[in-house]
Design a protein around this motif. Structure first.
Motif, PDB file in Angstrom:
ATOM      1  N   ALA A   1       0.828  -1.202   0.000  1.00  0.00           N
ATOM      2  CA  ALA A   1       0.000   0.000   0.000  1.00  0.00           C
ATOM      3  C   ALA A   1       0.866   1.258   0.000  1.00  0.00           C
ATOM      4  CB  ALA A   1      -0.925  -0.003   1.215  1.00  0.00           C
ATOM      5  N   ALA A   2       1.958   1.234   0.756  1.00  0.00           N
ATOM      6  CA  ALA A   2       2.856   2.393   0.791  1.00  0.00           C
ATOM      7  C   ALA A   2       3.520   2.602  -0.567  1.00  0.00           C
ATOM      8  CB  ALA A   2       3.907   2.198   1.882  1.00  0.00           C
ATOM      9  N   LEU A   3       3.991   1.520  -1.178  1.00  0.00           N
ATOM     10  CA  LEU A   3       4.612   1.643  -2.507  1.00  0.00           C
ATOM     11  C   LEU A   3       3.584   2.077  -3.552  1.00  0.00           C
ATOM     12  CD1 LEU A   3       6.988  -1.462  -2.562  1.00  0.00           C
ATOM     13  CD2 LEU A   3       7.598   0.944  -2.279  1.00  0.00           C
ATOM     14  N   GLY A   4       2.400   1.557  -3.463  1.00  0.00           N
ATOM     15  CA  GLY A   4       1.335   1.952  -4.385  1.00  0.00           C
ATOM     16  C   GLY A   4       0.958   3.415  -4.214  1.00  0.00           C
ATOM     17  N   GLY A   5       1.046   3.935  -3.006  1.00  0.00           N
ATOM     18  CA  GLY A   5       0.743   5.340  -2.756  1.00  0.00           C
ATOM     19  C   GLY A   5       1.855   6.262  -3.222  1.00  0.00           C
ATOM     20  N   LEU A   6       3.092   5.774  -3.241  1.00  0.00           N
ATOM     21  CA  LEU A   6       4.224   6.595  -3.685  1.00  0.00           C
ATOM     22  C   LEU A   6       4.441   6.542  -5.188  1.00  0.00           C
ATOM     23  CD1 LEU A   6       6.843   5.824  -0.892  1.00  0.00           C
ATOM     24  CD2 LEU A   6       5.520   7.907  -1.199  1.00  0.00           C
ATOM     25  N   PHE A   7       3.901   5.537  -5.843  1.00  0.00           N
ATOM     26  CA  PHE A   7       4.136   5.375  -7.278  1.00  0.00           C
ATOM     27  C   PHE A   7       3.604   6.535  -8.128  1.00  0.00           C
ATOM     28  CE2 PHE A   7       2.832   3.684 -11.434  1.00  0.00           C
ATOM     29  CZ  PHE A   7       4.099   3.397 -11.946  1.00  0.00           C
ATOM     30  N   PRO A   8       2.345   6.962  -7.964  1.00  0.00           N
ATOM     31  CA  PRO A   8       1.840   8.053  -8.821  1.00  0.00           C
ATOM     32  C   PRO A   8       2.620   9.368  -8.699  1.00  0.00           C
ATOM     33  CG  PRO A   8       0.016   6.900  -7.810  1.00  0.00           C
ATOM     34  CD  PRO A   8       1.267   6.385  -7.160  1.00  0.00           C
ATOM     35  N   PRO A   9       2.951   9.836  -7.486  1.00  0.00           N
ATOM     36  CA  PRO A   9       3.725  11.084  -7.418  1.00  0.00           C
ATOM     37  C   PRO A   9       5.109  10.954  -8.054  1.00  0.00           C
ATOM     38  CG  PRO A   9       2.833  10.565  -5.256  1.00  0.00           C
ATOM     39  CD  PRO A   9       2.560   9.398  -6.142  1.00  0.00           C
TER      40      PRO A   9
ATOM     41  N   PHE B   1       8.792  12.157 -12.591  1.00  0.00           N
ATOM     42  CA  PHE B   1       9.612  11.653 -13.695  1.00  0.00           C
ATOM     43  C   PHE B   1       9.161  12.232 -15.030  1.00  0.00           C
ATOM     44  CE2 PHE B   1       9.941   8.437 -17.087  1.00  0.00           C
ATOM     45  CZ  PHE B   1      11.325   8.414 -17.222  1.00  0.00           C
ATOM     46  N   LEU B   2       7.859  12.239 -15.273  1.00  0.00           N
ATOM     47  CA  LEU B   2       7.338  12.744 -16.538  1.00  0.00           C
ATOM     48  C   LEU B   2       7.545  14.252 -16.682  1.00  0.00           C
ATOM     49  CD1 LEU B   2       4.062  10.649 -16.832  1.00  0.00           C
ATOM     50  CD2 LEU B   2       6.191  10.353 -18.102  1.00  0.00           C
ATOM     51  N   VAL B   3       7.398  15.005 -15.597  1.00  0.00           N
ATOM     52  CA  VAL B   3       7.630  16.450 -15.646  1.00  0.00           C
ATOM     53  C   VAL B   3       9.099  16.732 -15.912  1.00  0.00           C
ATOM     54  CG1 VAL B   3       7.631  18.561 -14.247  1.00  0.00           C
ATOM     55  CG2 VAL B   3       5.632  17.077 -14.256  1.00  0.00           C
ATOM     56  N   ALA B   4      10.004  16.001 -15.266  1.00  0.00           N
ATOM     57  CA  ALA B   4      11.439  16.193 -15.496  1.00  0.00           C
ATOM     58  C   ALA B   4      11.794  15.836 -16.934  1.00  0.00           C
ATOM     59  CB  ALA B   4      12.241  15.336 -14.517  1.00  0.00           C
ATOM     60  N   ARG B   5      11.218  14.779 -17.450  1.00  0.00           N
ATOM     61  CA  ARG B   5      11.486  14.379 -18.835  1.00  0.00           C
ATOM     62  C   ARG B   5      10.978  15.443 -19.817  1.00  0.00           C
ATOM     63  NH1 ARG B   5       9.102   8.967 -21.626  1.00  0.00           N
ATOM     64  NH2 ARG B   5       9.985   9.346 -23.650  1.00  0.00           N
ATOM     65  N   LEU B   6       9.816  16.009 -19.536  1.00  0.00           N
ATOM     66  CA  LEU B   6       9.275  17.080 -20.366  1.00  0.00           C
ATOM     67  C   LEU B   6      10.185  18.303 -20.310  1.00  0.00           C
ATOM     68  CD1 LEU B   6       6.906  18.258 -22.051  1.00  0.00           C
ATOM     69  CD2 LEU B   6       5.923  19.013 -19.881  1.00  0.00           C
ATOM     70  N   PHE B   7      10.632  18.672 -19.117  1.00  0.00           N
ATOM     71  CA  PHE B   7      11.501  19.842 -18.950  1.00  0.00           C
ATOM     72  C   PHE B   7      12.800  19.667 -19.722  1.00  0.00           C
ATOM     73  CE2 PHE B   7      15.005  21.829 -16.608  1.00  0.00           C
ATOM     74  CZ  PHE B   7      14.648  23.159 -16.776  1.00  0.00           C
ATOM     75  N   PHE B   8      13.460  18.524 -19.560  1.00  0.00           N
ATOM     76  CA  PHE B   8      14.730  18.307 -20.242  1.00  0.00           C
ATOM     77  C   PHE B   8      14.536  18.140 -21.744  1.00  0.00           C
ATOM     78  CE2 PHE B   8      16.135  16.940 -15.930  1.00  0.00           C
ATOM     79  CZ  PHE B   8      17.061  17.943 -15.760  1.00  0.00           C
ATOM     80  N   GLY B   9      13.389  17.644 -22.176  1.00  0.00           N
ATOM     81  CA  GLY B   9      13.110  17.541 -23.599  1.00  0.00           C
ATOM     82  C   GLY B   9      12.953  18.913 -24.233  1.00  0.00           C
TER      83      GLY B   9
END
Length: 83
Positions: free
Chosen positions: A19-27, A32-40
């Motif tokens: 449950a803890a890992l599942g709760g941390l996965f979305p954030p 990760f996606l925001v950083a990838r967008l920024f560096f792209g």
């Protein structure tokens, strides 16, 4: 009837960890996606440094050679005229 009258099963350590890992996965996925967008976007704004440019010596050399050829042709013509 209230919820306090029911016996709820205890949460196991495995369930808690999942449950803890599942709760941390979305954030983490969003970060990760925001950083990838920024560096792209940032990489698109930087000029490509791997642009093949001819050295100045190679660019100037043909001009110098043609000038030498013209001078040698003129001197050869000049020598023929002086004879």
């Amino acid at each position: 009837m209230s919820a306090h009258e029911y016996e709820f099963p205890k949460t196991t350590k495995t369930q808690f960890i999942l449950a803890a890992l599942g709760g941390l996965f979305p954030p983490l996925l969003v970060l990760f996606l925001v950083a990838r967008l920024f560096f792209g976007i940032q990489s698109e704004l930087i000029d490509d440094p791997v642009v093949e440019q001819k050295p100045e010596a190679a660019v100037v050399a043909p001009a110098n050679e043609s000038a030498d050829d013209d001078e040698s042709a003129e001197s050869a013509d000049g020598e023929d005229d002086s004879e």
